[in-house]
Design a protein around this motif. Sequence first.
Motif, mmCIF file in Angstrom:
data_model
loop_
_atom_site.group_PDB
_atom_site.id
_atom_site.type_symbol
_atom_site.label_atom_id
_atom_site.label_comp_id
_atom_site.label_asym_id
_atom_site.label_seq_id
_atom_site.Cartn_x
_atom_site.Cartn_y
_atom_site.Cartn_z
ATOM 1 N N ASP A 243 0.814 -1.221 0.000
ATOM 2 C CA ASP A 243 0.000 0.000 0.000
ATOM 3 C C ASP A 243 0.846 1.269 0.000
ATOM 4 N N ALA A 244 2.156 1.118 0.131
ATOM 5 C CA ALA A 244 3.067 2.260 0.074
ATOM 6 C C ALA A 244 4.018 2.076 -1.100
ATOM 7 N N GLU A 245 4.458 3.190 -1.646
ATOM 8 C CA GLU A 245 5.538 3.173 -2.634
ATOM 9 C C GLU A 245 6.829 3.580 -1.940
ATOM 10 N N PHE A 246 7.941 3.137 -2.481
ATOM 11 C CA PHE A 246 9.242 3.457 -1.920
ATOM 12 C C PHE A 246 9.999 4.318 -2.923
ATOM 13 N N ALA A 247 10.323 5.536 -2.508
ATOM 14 C CA ALA A 247 10.894 6.524 -3.417
ATOM 15 C C ALA A 247 12.239 6.059 -3.966
ATOM 16 N N ARG A 248 12.446 6.383 -5.241
ATOM 17 C CA ARG A 248 13.707 6.076 -5.920
ATOM 18 C C ARG A 248 14.302 7.362 -6.476
ATOM 19 N N GLN A 249 15.547 7.573 -6.188
ATOM 20 C CA GLN A 249 16.254 8.730 -6.720
ATOM 21 C C GLN A 249 16.213 8.724 -8.245
ATOM 22 N N GLY A 250 15.922 9.880 -8.831
ATOM 23 C CA GLY A 250 15.861 10.006 -10.283
ATOM 24 C C GLY A 250 14.480 9.806 -10.862
ATOM 25 N N ALA A 251 13.549 9.309 -10.067
ATOM 26 C CA ALA A 251 12.183 9.097 -10.560
ATOM 27 C C ALA A 251 11.438 10.419 -10.631
ATOM 28 N N THR A 252 10.520 10.509 -11.590
ATOM 29 C CA THR A 252 9.596 11.631 -11.684
ATOM 30 C C THR A 252 8.210 11.126 -11.333
ATOM 31 N N VAL A 253 7.548 11.781 -10.398
ATOM 32 C CA VAL A 253 6.223 11.344 -9.962
ATOM 33 C C VAL A 253 5.234 12.488 -10.136
ATOM 34 N N THR A 254 3.977 12.135 -10.314
ATOM 35 C CA THR A 254 2.908 13.115 -10.421
ATOM 36 C C THR A 254 1.794 12.731 -9.454
ATOM 37 N N PRO A 255 1.184 13.704 -8.790
ATOM 38 C CA PRO A 255 0.118 13.374 -7.839
ATOM 39 C C PRO A 255 -1.137 12.835 -8.500
ATOM 40 N N SER A 256 -1.278 13.047 -9.796
ATOM 41 C CA SER A 256 -2.507 12.644 -10.488
ATOM 42 C C SER A 256 -2.478 11.205 -10.979
ATOM 43 N N ASP A 257 -1.430 10.463 -10.654
ATOM 44 C CA ASP A 257 -1.333 9.070 -11.093
ATOM 45 C C ASP A 257 -2.252 8.203 -10.242
ATOM 46 N N ARG A 258 -3.506 8.145 -10.603
ATOM 47 C CA ARG A 258 -4.499 7.429 -9.795
ATOM 48 C C ARG A 258 -4.273 5.923 -9.780
ATOM 49 N N SER A 259 -3.513 5.406 -10.763
ATOM 50 C CA SER A 259 -3.267 3.971 -10.801
ATOM 51 C C SER A 259 -2.457 3.501 -9.602
ATOM 52 N N ARG A 260 -1.774 4.463 -8.923
ATOM 53 C CA ARG A 260 -0.962 4.095 -7.782
ATOM 54 C C ARG A 260 -1.605 4.476 -6.462
ATOM 55 N N SER A 261 -2.894 4.816 -6.503
ATOM 56 C CA SER A 261 -3.581 5.193 -5.272
ATOM 57 C C SER A 261 -3.621 4.015 -4.302
ATOM 58 N N ARG A 262 -3.602 4.324 -3.013
ATOM 59 C CA ARG A 262 -3.608 3.292 -1.982
ATOM 60 C C ARG A 262 -4.945 2.576 -1.989
ATOM 61 N N THR A 263 -4.894 1.266 -1.692
ATOM 62 C CA THR A 263 -6.123 0.496 -1.589
ATOM 63 C C THR A 263 -6.832 0.853 -0.285
ATOM 64 N N ARG A 264 -8.144 0.725 -0.291
ATOM 65 C CA ARG A 264 -8.933 1.072 0.885
ATOM 66 C C ARG A 264 -9.568 -0.184 1.471
#
Length: 264
Positions: A243-264
């Motif tokens: 349910d969590a992602e682990f940050a990787r140096q060099g990655a570009t992320v966007t808050p609108s990426d709903r495919s990676r939203s946490r499960t409820r």
Amino acid sequence: MRLLLLGVRGSTPAPGPEFVRYGGHTSCVAVLPAGDGPALVLDAGTGIRQLPGPFRGPILLSHLHWDHVQGLPFSRAVDHPDARVELVIPGPDPLATLTRAMSPPHFPIEPEGLLGDWTFTGSRPVRELAGLTVRQAEITHKGGVTVGTRLEHGGASVVYLPDHAPQLGSAAAEELAAGADLLIHDGQFRPEEQALADAYGHATVTDALAFAERCGARRLLLTHHAPGRTDDQLDAMAKEWPDAEFARQGATVTPSDRSRSRTR
């Protein structure tokens, strides 16, 4: 709004082949709301050495621990004759506070010796910076004033809490992170390391997950990885806590990426 993760390690840099996939630089995130160039930077750990430049814009420091400021005098993007930087520092008397750590005998120059045009200001509850609405509040972390930051742009919200101990009580941080599209949060320790996390004012992965749930954050990205935590160990943790992602140096992320939203 896009975010380029320039440094995701905590405490000290982590060089070596076992830290390549997640990266070894300490805390720094470049924010790119439009176009290609960074408009705003969060923290100035050693990751800021990778910032393209010369940089013109604000740098927001979460606090003044070494791993969040060490990169300032070593980044060609900001220590540059053509740089134009507003350094936003939490706590009273911001320039004097930073100078205590960055001056002889601890370092050869003081902050005002950095090349370019620099201004040194204090954090504020709400302001507009680089086309973003910036909200800041003091949060729970040991060793001086630490602020969390919420960025809002184009209907999207990102909250940056790289050093935070929600298990020790943090109502202001919960308000700051409420309903965030993307929560970038301290996840330095495993649950069995809780005593160490509490002693240093950091979070375990499970602390961060519980905090994200309380705040209604849609997506949780863990950062500030322990300097001794290898790539293989972080891969195993990512499988253990999907349910969590682990940050990787060099990655570009966007808050609108709903495919990676946490499960409820």
